[in-house]
Motif scaffolding. Structure first.
Motif, mmCIF file in Angstrom:
data_model
loop_
_atom_site.group_PDB
_atom_site.id
_atom_site.type_symbol
_atom_site.label_atom_id
_atom_site.label_comp_id
_atom_site.label_asym_id
_atom_site.label_seq_id
_atom_site.Cartn_x
_atom_site.Cartn_y
_atom_site.Cartn_z
ATOM 1 N N GLY A 212 -3.099 0.591 -3.875
ATOM 2 C CA GLY A 212 -2.970 -0.696 -3.201
ATOM 3 C C GLY A 212 -3.929 -0.887 -2.041
ATOM 4 O O GLY A 212 -3.822 -1.882 -1.312
ATOM 5 N N LYS A 213 -4.846 0.019 -1.836
ATOM 6 C CA LYS A 213 -5.806 -0.104 -0.733
ATOM 7 C C LYS A 213 -7.160 -0.510 -1.301
ATOM 8 O O LYS A 213 -7.663 0.161 -2.216
ATOM 9 C CB LYS A 213 -5.923 1.237 0.004
ATOM 10 N N LYS B 208 0.842 -1.188 0.000
ATOM 11 C CA LYS B 208 0.000 0.000 0.000
ATOM 12 C C LYS B 208 0.881 1.243 0.000
ATOM 13 O O LYS B 208 1.956 1.259 0.614
ATOM 14 C CB LYS B 208 -0.908 0.016 1.233
ATOM 15 N N SER C 23 -6.049 -3.869 -1.079
ATOM 16 C CA SER C 23 -5.180 -5.038 -1.253
ATOM 17 C C SER C 23 -4.534 -5.051 -2.626
ATOM 18 O O SER C 23 -4.892 -4.279 -3.513
ATOM 19 C CB SER C 23 -5.993 -6.330 -1.061
#
Length: 528
Positions: free
Chosen positions: A287-288, A208, A290
């Protein structure tokens, strides 16, 4: 890409003449006709892609993502409008395809994991037992060379479920689904042996960022670019080499191409990203919650599917060039619907064609998938069928098509008559699913779909949908059709066999206890 073929009428005339001419010859000369050589066993290619939604392919209405080679399978074969997966997630869906058992009978019913995300963690998911008989084993017993490529997910290195112990003469790819979250890994597996990728360095597949990186180049430097170490490219090259060798040798072969694409993370050589308009992406994916960050998430996702489509095209070209196209059955389908996380914008792409649910759900978005089949000269070109079919049915169907006996006791139902143009072919009786993490069961019978949800909380309730009128599952009509629901509940109860490894909450015991319970060691056996 396709070669000219005789029309069905012409083929019928050809075969009629082939039957009558020897007969007239025998009558006139009282000589026995020469024996005709048996037709060669058809090759079988199953292209089984990862997390591809039914609405993400051009022949199903996709307008943004380019899939000309996948669409070509539909153009020369049959497209099913009601194709389903065996499960809404990876490992159990693969188990159902390989064994011909639905998730109420199958050994693997969830994504059990044998380790964590670290570089040296144990690899693999719940391994298939040795007494399971896979599609690969059945075809191998019929004289087929067998190979698997891509993602396995049914047993880690050295286990009883590893592909080399489940009927595959050759395998190259990922044994472990977690490792397959990174398309620039340090290694793959080849025939049970770890195959390091030269120059590759480990980095986690889930990261992330708090803020965007300084440049697009920096994303590619961190998270991978190019073909040299791109696992899907390495897998494709080995697959094409193996297939060419078998095709040129004239050996009947079974190729199971379980592509890891378009499952996340968002990783694809930059040239594929740049096929799509820059204005699609107004913000990077950080990346948030995942997977890996990417500067152009929509373009990257479309680019991944384009990469997959290119490999499908190369494979189809190869069997055409080697003269094997008309002797090769090709099936194209997906393990479940498109995902909802990791930077995928399923609404932008219409990934589920407006249907309810995503991967992990027993609503249509989780289990309705693209489903295509071609076999020139046998399956009519450009055919469309609304018959109910499932990847569970591939065992019975493929054995039927090659003239092998279909074993009894499976949930697999042959749709070979449908493929071969039998308008009177029987409908599939019903389809059944169960999925522990969602706490749900589902059953599709004709135009009806019944769901039993709320099992995780011990509060089961029924939902009934009339699919022809309500394909998006918006209106529960159970109060209007209690007799239909009651019949389907009986079928649902008959379809579930308890599993020690994957108990169904509420159905197999107190929901709270089952949801907290750690799964047993698979070496103890899944069903006692």
């Amino acid at each position: 890409m396709t070669s000219p073929t005789l029309s069905l009428a012409s083929k019928a005339l050809f075969w009629a003449l082939g039957t009558l001419l020897p007969l007239s010859h025998a009558i006139g000369q009282e000589a026995a006709p020469a024996e005709q050589p048996a037709p060669p066993s058809p090759n079988v290619i199953v292209i089984y892609v990862d997390d591809l939604g039914a609405g993400e392919v051009g022949c199903y209405g996709q307008t943004k993502i380019q899939t000309p080679n996948i669409d070509a399978i539909a153009a020369v074969g049959m497209r099913f409008t009601q194709g389903y997966s065996g499960s809404p997630v990876c490992a159990p869906s693969r188990c159902s395809l390989m064994t011909g058992k639905h998730s109420g009978h199958a050994e693997v019913r969830d994504n059990w994991e044998n380790g964590g995300w670290g570089e040296n963690q144990p690899e693999g998911q719940w391994p298939l037992s040795q007494d399971e008989v896979t599609l690969a084993e059945r075809l191998k017993a019929r004289g087929y060379s067998t190979a698997g490529y891509g993602k396995w997910g049914l047993g880690g290195p050295g286990t009883r479920g590893a592909p080399e112990r489940q009927g595959f003469g050759h395998f190259y790819g990922y044994l472990c689904q977690r490792k397959a979250h990174n398309y620039y890994p340090t290694h793959l597996w080849k025939d049970g042996v770890k195959a390091p990728i030269e120059g590759a360095e480990f980095f986690p597949a889930h990261q992330k960022l708090d803020a965007p990186l300084g440049s697009i180049d920096e994303y590619y430097e961190r998270y991978g670019d190019g073909h040299e170490r791109y696992a899907p490219a390495l897998i494709a090259e080995d697959m094409l080499a193996w297939t060419r060798a078998k095709a040129e040798a004239g050996e009947p072969f079974f190729l199971y191409y379980a592509s890891v694409i378009p499952h996340l993370a968002l990783q694809v050589p930059r040239e594929y990203v740049e096929r799509y308009p820059a204005e699609w992406d107004t913000a990077p994916y950080l990346g948030k919650p995942s997977y890996l960050p990417h500067p152009s998430p929509r373009r990257a996702y479309a680019g991944m599917i384009s990469f997959l489509d290119d490999q499908v095209g190369r494979l189809l070209d190869l069997i055409e060039d080697t003269g094997q196209r008309e002797n090769t059955i090709v099936i194209f389908t997906s393990d479940n619907g498109a995902t909802y996380t990791g930077g995928v914008d399923f609404e932008f792409f219409g990934s589920h064609d407006g249907r309810r649910g995503q991967k992990g759900s027993l609503y249509e978005g989780g289990v309705r998938i693209p489903f295509l089949a071609s076999w020139p000269g046998h399956i009519a070109e450009g055919a469309v069928s609304d018959r109910l079919v499932s990847s569970i049915d591939l065992t019975a169907t493929l054995l039927d098509l090659i003239g092998a006996e279909v074993p009894v006791g499976l949930d697999s139902v042959s749709f070979a008559p449908v493929l071969l143009g039998d308008d009177e072919a029987k409908e599939r009786p019903f389809l059944y699913w169960e999925f522990r993490p969602a706490g749900a069961q589902a059953l599709r019978e004709g135009p009806w779909k019944l769901l039993r949800v709320g099992l995780k909380k011990g509060e089961p309730r029924l939902e009934l949908y009339q699919m022809e009128k309500d394909p998006k599952e918006t209106t529960n009509v159970i109060d209007k059709h209690p007799e239909i629901a009651a019949r389907m509940v009986r079928l649902m109860d008959m379809s579930h066999e308890p599993s020690r490894g994957f108990p169904l909450p509420t159905i197999d015991g107190p929901a709270a206890e089952i949801m907290k319970r750690k799964k047993i060691d698979p070496l103890e056996g899944p069903n006692g």
